[in-house]
Design a protein around this motif. Structure first.
Motif, PDB file in Angstrom:
ATOM      1  N   LEU A   1       0.814  -1.153  -0.019  1.00 29.73           N
ATOM      2  CA  LEU A   1       0.093   0.077   0.105  1.00 29.73           C
ATOM      3  C   LEU A   1       0.863   1.308   0.131  1.00 29.73           C
ATOM      4  O   LEU A   1       1.014   1.913   0.961  1.00 29.73           O
ATOM      5  CB  LEU A   1      -0.870   0.109   1.336  1.00 29.73           C
ATOM      6  N   LYS A   2       1.657   1.455  -1.236  1.00 24.58           N
ATOM      7  CA  LYS A   2       2.388   2.666  -1.208  1.00 24.58           C
ATOM      8  C   LYS A   2       1.462   3.788  -1.831  1.00 24.58           C
ATOM      9  O   LYS A   2       1.234   3.704  -2.852  1.00 24.58           O
ATOM     10  CB  LYS A   2       3.643   2.290  -2.188  1.00 24.58           C
ATOM     11  N   ILE A   3       1.291   4.713  -0.839  1.00 22.40           N
ATOM     12  CA  ILE A   3       0.303   5.680  -1.202  1.00 22.40           C
ATOM     13  C   ILE A   3       1.099   6.913  -1.825  1.00 22.40           C
ATOM     14  O   ILE A   3       2.020   7.429  -0.998  1.00 22.40           O
ATOM     15  CB  ILE A   3      -0.639   6.115   0.136  1.00 22.40           C
ATOM     16  N   GLU A   4       0.595   7.613  -2.971  1.00 26.56           N
ATOM     17  CA  GLU A   4       1.184   8.769  -3.126  1.00 26.56           C
ATOM     18  C   GLU A   4       0.023   9.867  -3.380  1.00 26.56           C
ATOM     19  O   GLU A   4      -0.941   9.342  -3.713  1.00 26.56           O
ATOM     20  CB  GLU A   4       1.751   8.630  -4.406  1.00 26.56           C
ATOM     21  N   GLU A   5       0.315  10.998  -3.143  1.00 24.07           N
ATOM     22  CA  GLU A   5      -0.747  12.031  -3.509  1.00 24.07           C
ATOM     23  C   GLU A   5      -0.498  12.710  -5.005  1.00 24.07           C
ATOM     24  O   GLU A   5       0.885  12.985  -5.159  1.00 24.07           O
ATOM     25  CB  GLU A   5      -0.807  13.175  -2.491  1.00 24.07           C
ATOM     26  N   LEU A   6      -1.546  12.836  -5.650  1.00 26.95           N
ATOM     27  CA  LEU A   6      -1.295  13.554  -6.942  1.00 26.95           C
ATOM     28  C   LEU A   6      -2.674  14.174  -7.363  1.00 26.95           C
ATOM     29  O   LEU A   6      -3.586  14.184  -6.722  1.00 26.95           O
ATOM     30  CB  LEU A   6      -1.050  12.384  -7.952  1.00 26.95           C
ATOM     31  N   THR A   7      -2.422  14.979  -8.376  1.00 27.27           N
ATOM     32  CA  THR A   7      -3.725  15.652  -8.829  1.00 27.27           C
ATOM     33  C   THR A   7      -4.116  14.870 -10.320  1.00 27.27           C
ATOM     34  O   THR A   7      -3.286  14.770 -11.125  1.00 27.27           O
ATOM     35  CB  THR A   7      -3.141  17.253  -9.364  1.00 27.27           C
ATOM     36  N   LYS A   8      -5.184  14.569 -10.070  1.00 22.31           N
ATOM     37  CA  LYS A   8      -5.831  13.964 -11.286  1.00 22.31           C
ATOM     38  C   LYS A   8      -6.702  14.645 -12.179  1.00 22.31           C
ATOM     39  O   LYS A   8      -7.810  15.618 -11.362  1.00 22.31           O
ATOM     40  CB  LYS A   8      -6.678  12.693 -10.675  1.00 22.31           C
ATOM     41  N   ARG A   9      -6.930  14.965 -13.328  1.00 26.29           N
ATOM     42  CA  ARG A   9      -7.443  15.662 -14.329  1.00 26.29           C
ATOM     43  C   ARG A   9      -8.895  14.863 -14.787  1.00 26.29           C
ATOM     44  O   ARG A   9      -8.528  13.593 -15.358  1.00 26.29           O
ATOM     45  CB  ARG A   9      -6.842  16.297 -15.640  1.00 26.29           C
ATOM     46  N   ILE A  10      -9.987  15.337 -14.457  1.00 25.09           N
ATOM     47  CA  ILE A  10     -11.331  14.873 -14.739  1.00 25.09           C
ATOM     48  C   ILE A  10     -11.886  15.750 -15.862  1.00 25.09           C
ATOM     49  O   ILE A  10     -12.093  16.825 -15.704  1.00 25.09           O
ATOM     50  CB  ILE A  10     -12.239  14.428 -13.696  1.00 25.09           C
TER      51      ILE A  10
ATOM     52  N   LYS B   1      -7.352  16.494  -6.304  1.00 25.84           N
ATOM     53  CA  LYS B   1      -6.366  15.789  -5.472  1.00 25.84           C
ATOM     54  C   LYS B   1      -6.713  14.714  -5.097  1.00 25.84           C
ATOM     55  O   LYS B   1      -7.912  14.498  -4.347  1.00 25.84           O
ATOM     56  CB  LYS B   1      -5.984  16.819  -4.183  1.00 25.84           C
ATOM     57  N   VAL B   2      -6.100  13.704  -5.259  1.00 24.17           N
ATOM     58  CA  VAL B   2      -6.255  12.238  -4.883  1.00 24.17           C
ATOM     59  C   VAL B   2      -5.256  11.669  -4.042  1.00 24.17           C
ATOM     60  O   VAL B   2      -3.999  12.084  -4.376  1.00 24.17           O
ATOM     61  CB  VAL B   2      -6.663  11.036  -5.968  1.00 24.17           C
ATOM     62  N   LYS B   3      -5.278  10.620  -3.313  1.00 24.24           N
ATOM     63  CA  LYS B   3      -4.425   9.699  -2.751  1.00 24.24           C
ATOM     64  C   LYS B   3      -4.693   8.294  -3.524  1.00 24.24           C
ATOM     65  O   LYS B   3      -5.676   7.809  -3.585  1.00 24.24           O
ATOM     66  CB  LYS B   3      -4.588   9.554  -1.430  1.00 24.24           C
ATOM     67  N   ILE B   4      -3.653   7.756  -3.991  1.00 22.88           N
ATOM     68  CA  ILE B   4      -3.713   6.502  -4.767  1.00 22.88           C
ATOM     69  C   ILE B   4      -2.738   5.498  -4.653  1.00 22.88           C
ATOM     70  O   ILE B   4      -1.610   5.945  -3.926  1.00 22.88           O
ATOM     71  CB  ILE B   4      -3.772   7.022  -6.351  1.00 22.88           C
ATOM     72  N   SER B   5      -2.899   4.242  -4.494  1.00 19.29           N
ATOM     73  CA  SER B   5      -2.076   3.108  -4.395  1.00 19.29           C
ATOM     74  C   SER B   5      -2.315   2.372  -5.579  1.00 19.29           C
ATOM     75  O   SER B   5      -3.366   2.668  -6.274  1.00 19.29           O
ATOM     76  CB  SER B   5      -2.013   2.669  -3.100  1.00 19.29           C
TER      77      SER B   5
ATOM     78  N   HIS C   1      -4.085  -0.417  -5.094  1.00 18.84           N
ATOM     79  CA  HIS C   1      -5.301  -1.091  -4.413  1.00 18.84           C
ATOM     80  C   HIS C   1      -6.378  -0.107  -4.338  1.00 18.84           C
ATOM     81  O   HIS C   1      -7.385  -0.511  -3.891  1.00 18.84           O
ATOM     82  CB  HIS C   1      -5.114  -1.922  -3.388  1.00 18.84           C
ATOM     83  N   HIS C   2      -6.188   1.275  -4.144  1.00 20.87           N
ATOM     84  CA  HIS C   2      -7.012   2.056  -3.892  1.00 20.87           C
ATOM     85  C   HIS C   2      -7.033   3.452  -4.307  1.00 20.87           C
ATOM     86  O   HIS C   2      -5.832   3.861  -4.837  1.00 20.87           O
ATOM     87  CB  HIS C   2      -7.160   2.304  -2.232  1.00 20.87           C
ATOM     88  N   VAL C   3      -8.128   4.284  -4.437  1.00 15.94           N
ATOM     89  CA  VAL C   3      -8.032   5.611  -4.600  1.00 15.94           C
ATOM     90  C   VAL C   3      -9.103   6.315  -3.721  1.00 15.94           C
ATOM     91  O   VAL C   3      -9.973   5.844  -3.422  1.00 15.94           O
ATOM     92  CB  VAL C   3      -8.312   6.059  -6.174  1.00 15.94           C
ATOM     93  N   GLU C   4      -8.449   7.537  -3.161  1.00 12.03           N
ATOM     94  CA  GLU C   4      -9.217   8.392  -2.114  1.00 12.03           C
ATOM     95  C   GLU C   4      -9.663   9.719  -2.635  1.00 12.03           C
ATOM     96  O   GLU C   4      -8.564  10.375  -3.353  1.00 12.03           O
ATOM     97  CB  GLU C   4      -8.442   8.642  -0.878  1.00 12.03           C
ATOM     98  N   VAL C   5     -10.556  10.075  -2.573  1.00 16.56           N
ATOM     99  CA  VAL C   5     -11.071  11.482  -2.961  1.00 16.56           C
ATOM    100  C   VAL C   5     -11.942  12.110  -1.982  1.00 16.56           C
ATOM    101  O   VAL C   5     -12.798  11.288  -1.199  1.00 16.56           O
ATOM    102  CB  VAL C   5     -11.822  11.522  -4.455  1.00 16.56           C
ATOM    103  N   ASN C   6     -11.945  13.272  -1.764  1.00 16.60           N
ATOM    104  CA  ASN C   6     -12.736  13.933  -0.869  1.00 16.60           C
ATOM    105  C   ASN C   6     -13.749  14.878  -1.697  1.00 16.60           C
ATOM    106  O   ASN C   6     -13.469  15.754  -2.388  1.00 16.60           O
ATOM    107  CB  ASN C   6     -11.831  15.028   0.066  1.00 16.60           C
ATOM    108  N   LEU C   7     -15.099  14.521  -1.320  1.00 18.01           N
ATOM    109  CA  LEU C   7     -16.015  15.331  -2.005  1.00 18.01           C
ATOM    110  C   LEU C   7     -15.976  17.059  -1.754  1.00 18.01           C
ATOM    111  O   LEU C   7     -16.541  17.464  -2.716  1.00 18.01           O
ATOM    112  CB  LEU C   7     -17.171  14.794  -1.998  1.00 18.01           C
ATOM    113  N   ALA C   8     -15.537  17.360  -0.697  1.00 18.72           N
ATOM    114  CA  ALA C   8     -15.679  18.507  -0.375  1.00 18.72           C
ATOM    115  C   ALA C   8     -14.688  19.424  -1.237  1.00 18.72           C
ATOM    116  O   ALA C   8     -14.668  20.667  -1.486  1.00 18.72           O
ATOM    117  CB  ALA C   8     -15.068  18.840   1.110  1.00 18.72           C
ATOM    118  N   ASP C   9     -13.510  18.720  -1.983  1.00 21.08           N
ATOM    119  CA  ASP C   9     -12.961  19.396  -2.888  1.00 21.08           C
ATOM    120  C   ASP C   9     -13.431  19.329  -4.347  1.00 21.08           C
ATOM    121  O   ASP C   9     -12.597  19.992  -5.140  1.00 21.08           O
ATOM    122  CB  ASP C   9     -11.280  18.545  -2.985  1.00 21.08           C
ATOM    123  N   LEU C  10     -14.598  19.175  -4.662  1.00 20.37           N
ATOM    124  CA  LEU C  10     -15.151  18.762  -6.234  1.00 20.37           C
ATOM    125  C   LEU C  10     -15.770  20.145  -6.521  1.00 20.37           C
ATOM    126  O   LEU C  10     -16.230  19.943  -7.789  1.00 20.37           O
ATOM    127  CB  LEU C  10     -15.928  17.343  -6.120  1.00 20.37           C
ATOM    128  N   HIS C  11     -16.505  20.939  -5.495  1.00 18.60           N
ATOM    129  CA  HIS C  11     -17.070  22.081  -6.114  1.00 18.60           C
ATOM    130  C   HIS C  11     -18.205  21.635  -7.023  1.00 18.60           C
ATOM    131  O   HIS C  11     -18.346  22.386  -8.101  1.00 18.60           O
ATOM    132  CB  HIS C  11     -16.150  22.927  -6.770  1.00 18.60           C
TER     133      HIS C  11
END
Length: 197
Positions: free
Chosen positions: A15-24, A37-41, A43-53
């Motif tokens: 579970l090597k996690i890195e933070e990056l910016t993903k273009r949607i 901004k997402v955290k990704i490995s 096996h997973h991806v994390e996103v915070n809905l508060a950042d999605l405007h």
């Protein structure tokens, strides 16, 4: 809690996690895209809905579609993907229904973890979920954490001071840790002023 669960499921080394910016891409909108901004490995991806405007629909559907396994892939633990949605209370009812449909269609290969303040706002998907409610730590648990931190940092923490910090934090562990850090820093500054050499 979520990271502990993921580490337990996949192993801490996997579970090597890195933070990056993903273009949607945003189809049919004035803005062509949103950078998230997402955290990704692996096996997973994390996103915070508060950042999605307001672009939650695009971001969540993109992440879900990216997690669809190839048709010839046999789904097992090693290739399972997890999407972690923080502030999930912000999901619209329509988006929740889409997520429910997606989970039904691709059952077994993909997991979604909804992190939220109240599951009552997730009516459309709650029946598909295992609800885990986290209670705030007790007074004694906060003291144990503060004492553990003090031991790890080589700081002398009298029990009385730990009790006062825990009491003033009102069952908020993060606040207790911040108060402990502020107290320790203030004490370090004071001792440097009184003992300059």
């Amino acid at each position: 809690m979520v990271l502990a669960l993921l580490r337990d499921a996949f192993g801490p080394d996997n579970l090597k996690i890195e933070e990056l910016t993903k273009r949607i891409e945003l189809k049919g909108e004035i803005a062509k895209h949103i950078d998230v901004k997402v955290k990704i490995s692996d096996h997973h991806v994390e996103v915070n809905l508060a950042d999605l405007h307001g672009y939650e629909k695009y971001v969540i559907t993109t992440l879900l579609n990216e997690s669809i396994p190839p048709p010839d892939l046999i789904c097992d633990h090693a290739n399972c993907k997890v999407i972690v949605v923080h502030d999930a209370d912000r999901l619209s009812s329509d988006l929740q229904h889409y997520v429910g449909w997606f989970l039904g269609r691709y059952a077994g290969c993909n997991k979604i973890i909804f992190s939220c303040s109240s599951s009552s706002n997730l009516d459309a998907v709650e029946h598909l979920c295992k609800v885990v409610r986290l209670k705030p730590p007790s007074f004694d648990e906060i003291i144990k954490v503060l004492e553990f931190i003090a031991t790890q940092e080589g700081i002398d923490l009298p029990r009385g001071l730990a009790s006062r910090i825990a009491a003033s934090a009102s069952n908020n562990l993060r606040q207790a840790i911040r108060s402990f850090e502020a107290t320790w820093k203030a004490k370090a500054i004071h001792s440097r002023k009184t003992n300059p050499f």
